[in-house]
Design a protein around this motif. Structure first.
Motif, PDB file in Angstrom:
ATOM      1  N   SER A 234      11.409  18.616  35.476  1.00 58.07           N
ATOM      2  CA  SER A 234      11.980  19.932  34.689  1.00 58.07           C
ATOM      3  C   SER A 234      13.050  21.153  35.044  1.00 58.07           C
ATOM      4  CB  SER A 234      11.542  21.026  33.171  1.00 58.07           C
ATOM      5  OG  SER A 234      10.745  21.225  34.276  1.00 58.07           O
TER       6      SER A 234
ATOM      7  N   ASP B  97      20.350  17.664  32.103  1.00 55.16           N
ATOM      8  CA  ASP B  97      19.169  17.063  30.587  1.00 55.16           C
ATOM      9  C   ASP B  97      19.096  15.971  30.722  1.00 55.16           C
ATOM     10  OD1 ASP B  97      18.687  17.074  28.106  1.00 55.16           O
ATOM     11  OD2 ASP B  97      20.861  17.055  26.785  1.00 55.16           O
TER      12      ASP B  97
ATOM     13  N   GLY C 269      17.818  14.200  28.144  1.00 52.26           N
ATOM     14  CA  GLY C 269      17.437  13.647  26.560  1.00 52.26           C
ATOM     15  C   GLY C 269      16.445  14.516  26.327  1.00 52.26           C
ATOM     16  N   ASN C 270      16.317  14.188  24.563  1.00 46.75           N
ATOM     17  CA  ASN C 270      15.042  14.673  23.718  1.00 46.75           C
ATOM     18  C   ASN C 270      13.762  14.073  23.706  1.00 46.75           C
ATOM     19  OD1 ASN C 270      14.476  17.074  21.672  1.00 46.75           O
ATOM     20  ND2 ASN C 270      14.371  15.296  20.626  1.00 46.75           N
ATOM     21  N   ARG C 271      13.983  13.247  23.586  1.00 49.08           N
ATOM     22  CA  ARG C 271      13.105  12.558  23.729  1.00 49.08           C
ATOM     23  C   ARG C 271      12.989  11.452  25.215  1.00 49.08           C
ATOM     24  NH1 ARG C 271      11.296   8.689  20.410  1.00 49.08           N
ATOM     25  NH2 ARG C 271       8.889   9.108  20.354  1.00 49.08           N
TER      26      ARG C 271
ATOM     27  N   GLU D 108       8.578  15.817  24.775  1.00 48.79           N
ATOM     28  CA  GLU D 108       9.911  15.560  23.642  1.00 48.79           C
ATOM     29  C   GLU D 108       9.937  16.683  23.908  1.00 48.79           C
ATOM     30  OE1 GLU D 108       9.688  14.006  18.560  1.00 48.79           O
ATOM     31  OE2 GLU D 108       8.546  13.632  20.062  1.00 48.79           O
ATOM     32  N   ASN D 109      11.023  17.385  23.249  1.00 47.86           N
ATOM     33  CA  ASN D 109      12.079  18.465  22.900  1.00 47.86           C
ATOM     34  C   ASN D 109      11.450  19.843  24.121  1.00 47.86           C
ATOM     35  OD1 ASN D 109      12.842  18.768  20.220  1.00 47.86           O
ATOM     36  ND2 ASN D 109      11.251  18.377  19.474  1.00 47.86           N
ATOM     37  N   GLY D 110      11.511  18.982  25.512  1.00 43.33           N
ATOM     38  CA  GLY D 110      10.907  19.874  26.790  1.00 43.33           C
ATOM     39  C   GLY D 110       9.394  20.326  27.053  1.00 43.33           C
TER      40      GLY D 110
END
Length: 439
Positions: A58, A177, A179-181, A196-198
């Protein structure tokens, strides 16, 4: 880019709460290096390393690692941290100059406040600081300074700085990025996290590839879950493990519920094979289903890759309590695998936790396609920092950092990385140490 103040990593950020511990009773030598009493005071709760919800891959981790590098550069410029004489274990109640050196070392790295001083007594404040240090280095947080903790303590600040700089490059390559998951498996840390969702949703202790059977670094997707899978022994495991084990114990196959089949699918008796040759490579070896003995446990997760590896359960749950979890033939074993599978199948219609548990209880082979497929990243990160201001370091088990850190530990310390001893112990275990499968 977010930055962190110097106080986050400052040398005295963790000031001790309450009064300083009283001096030990003189005559500690009469107790063979132990203080007369075990001092137990309430240690500062800030010494606790909480599990971060920030994904290791991240932008936040990149920023925190950049800040950690700045702070470590300052430590190096000030002369680094002192060595801790290695010898007898240090624990609550220990008394001597080694404890004083330990205090100084922990003060410099910010694991204990400067107020701790250089007392020769190992009190509860030092124990809490040792636990914090161990948690930051992937060592079981026992509060006891033994071989592995001595080795980690005596890696120089200069090398730790270079380790952070090396891994910052790796972290930056994943700052896009993802991905969301998605799933991240960090091989040197032997851990897996779902994101999930960061934010991290679940953490899983893992078992990963041995030094001579390394888990690969890759980017892929989880595509299918196999409940109650068979395990088919691959040729590499037949040659390296199964043949030697049968030479040592003729009942090994039957004891581990492994059947032998010829090319026509006819089951053979193990006694029909010449185990003093490579004849066994001409046959198929398949282990029966059963979570109590099957090397894959009750579930396997297929991930698209050319290496023949995947993620799976294991009946050998004891490995998850070990510091050294480099035990497989390249696959990754997961603690709390049902939670992991439930997260993977969260968006797959009809597969809530109740249905997952029911499928496992049935004992039947059931394959479920993950819809949509979930991105999976197997990475090699040995050093990073969290937004909470915690520097994390792991052993460069596959020697990919290029820093020669194992050889850098002074010879006065115990073996810097007791890899050979631990690997030998794991290699002598029963079948669940194996990994790959041709299911």
């Amino acid at each position: 880019m977010r930055r962190f103040s110097k106080s986050v990593f400052s040398l005295s950020v963790l000031a001790l709460a309450g009064a300083a511990a009283p001096a030990a009773i003189a005559a500690g030598d009469a107790y063979d290096g132990q203080a007369e009493w075990a001092q137990r005071y309430d240690a500062d709760p800030r010494l606790t390393v909480s599990r971060s919800t920030t994904p290791i891959l991240s932008a936040q981790t990149v920023a925190a690692t950049e800040a950690a590098i700045t702070q470590l550069q300052d430590i190096v410029a000030r002369g680094g941290w002192p060595m801790v004489p290695a010898g007898q274990q240090l624990r609550l109640g220990s008394n001597g100059q080694a404890v004083s050196a330990l205090r100084r070392r922990l003060i410099v790295s910010g694991d204990i406040g400067a107020e701790a001083g250089a007392s020769p007594v190992f009190d509860s404040y030092v124990e809490a600081a040792v636990r914090r240090f161990q948690a930051r280095h992937g060592v079981n947080a026992t509060g006891v300074v033994a071989q592995q903790t001595f080795a980690a303590l005596n890696v120089s600040a200069e090398l730790r700085l270079r380790q952070l700089e090396t891994n910052l490059v790796r972290l930056r390559s994943f700052s896009r990025d993802l991905g969301n998951r998605y799933v991240t498996a960090n091989i040197p840390a032997a851990t897996v996290e779902t994101v999930e969702n960061g934010a991290v949703v679940t953490h899983h202790t893992a078992g990963v590839g041995k030094i001579d059977r390394q888990s690969p670094v890759m980017q892929t997707k989880a595509i299918q879950v196999n409940f109650n899978p068979f395990w088919t022994v691959p040729a590499s495991v037949i040659r390296k493990d199964l043949i030697p084990k049968m030479q040592a114990d003729s009942n090994y196959l039957s004891d581990n519920h492994i059947r032998v089949y010829n090319k026509e699918g006819v089951e053979l008796s193990p006694q029909q094979i010449n185990w003093n040759s490579l004849e066994a490579l001409n046959y198929k070896f398949r282990q029966d289903t059963g979570g109590d003995f099957n090397s894959l446990g009750v579930v396997r997760i297929d991930i698209a890759n050319p290496y023949g590896v995947y993620m799976h359960d294991t009946p050998a749950k004891g490995i998850f309590g070990d510091d050294f979890r480099f035990v497989s033939s390249g696959c990754i074993r997961l603690q709390n695998v049902r939670d992991y599978v439930a997260w993977l199948l969260k968006e797959t219609p009809g597969w809530d936790r109740d249905h997952i548990d029911e499928a496992i209880r049935s004992g039947e082979r059931i394959d479920v396609k993950i819809t949509p497929a979930v991105p999976v990243y197997w990475v090699y990160v040995t050093a990073w920092a969290t937004p909470e201001g915690v520097m994390q370091f792991r052993e460069d088990i596959y020697q990919r950092d290029g820093l020669g850190m194992t050889a850098s530990i002074p010879q006065a310390a115990p073996a810097a990385t007791p890899v050979a001893t631990r690997q030998a112990a794991r290699s002598s275990q029963m079948l669940p140490v194996f990994g790959e499968d041709e299911n």
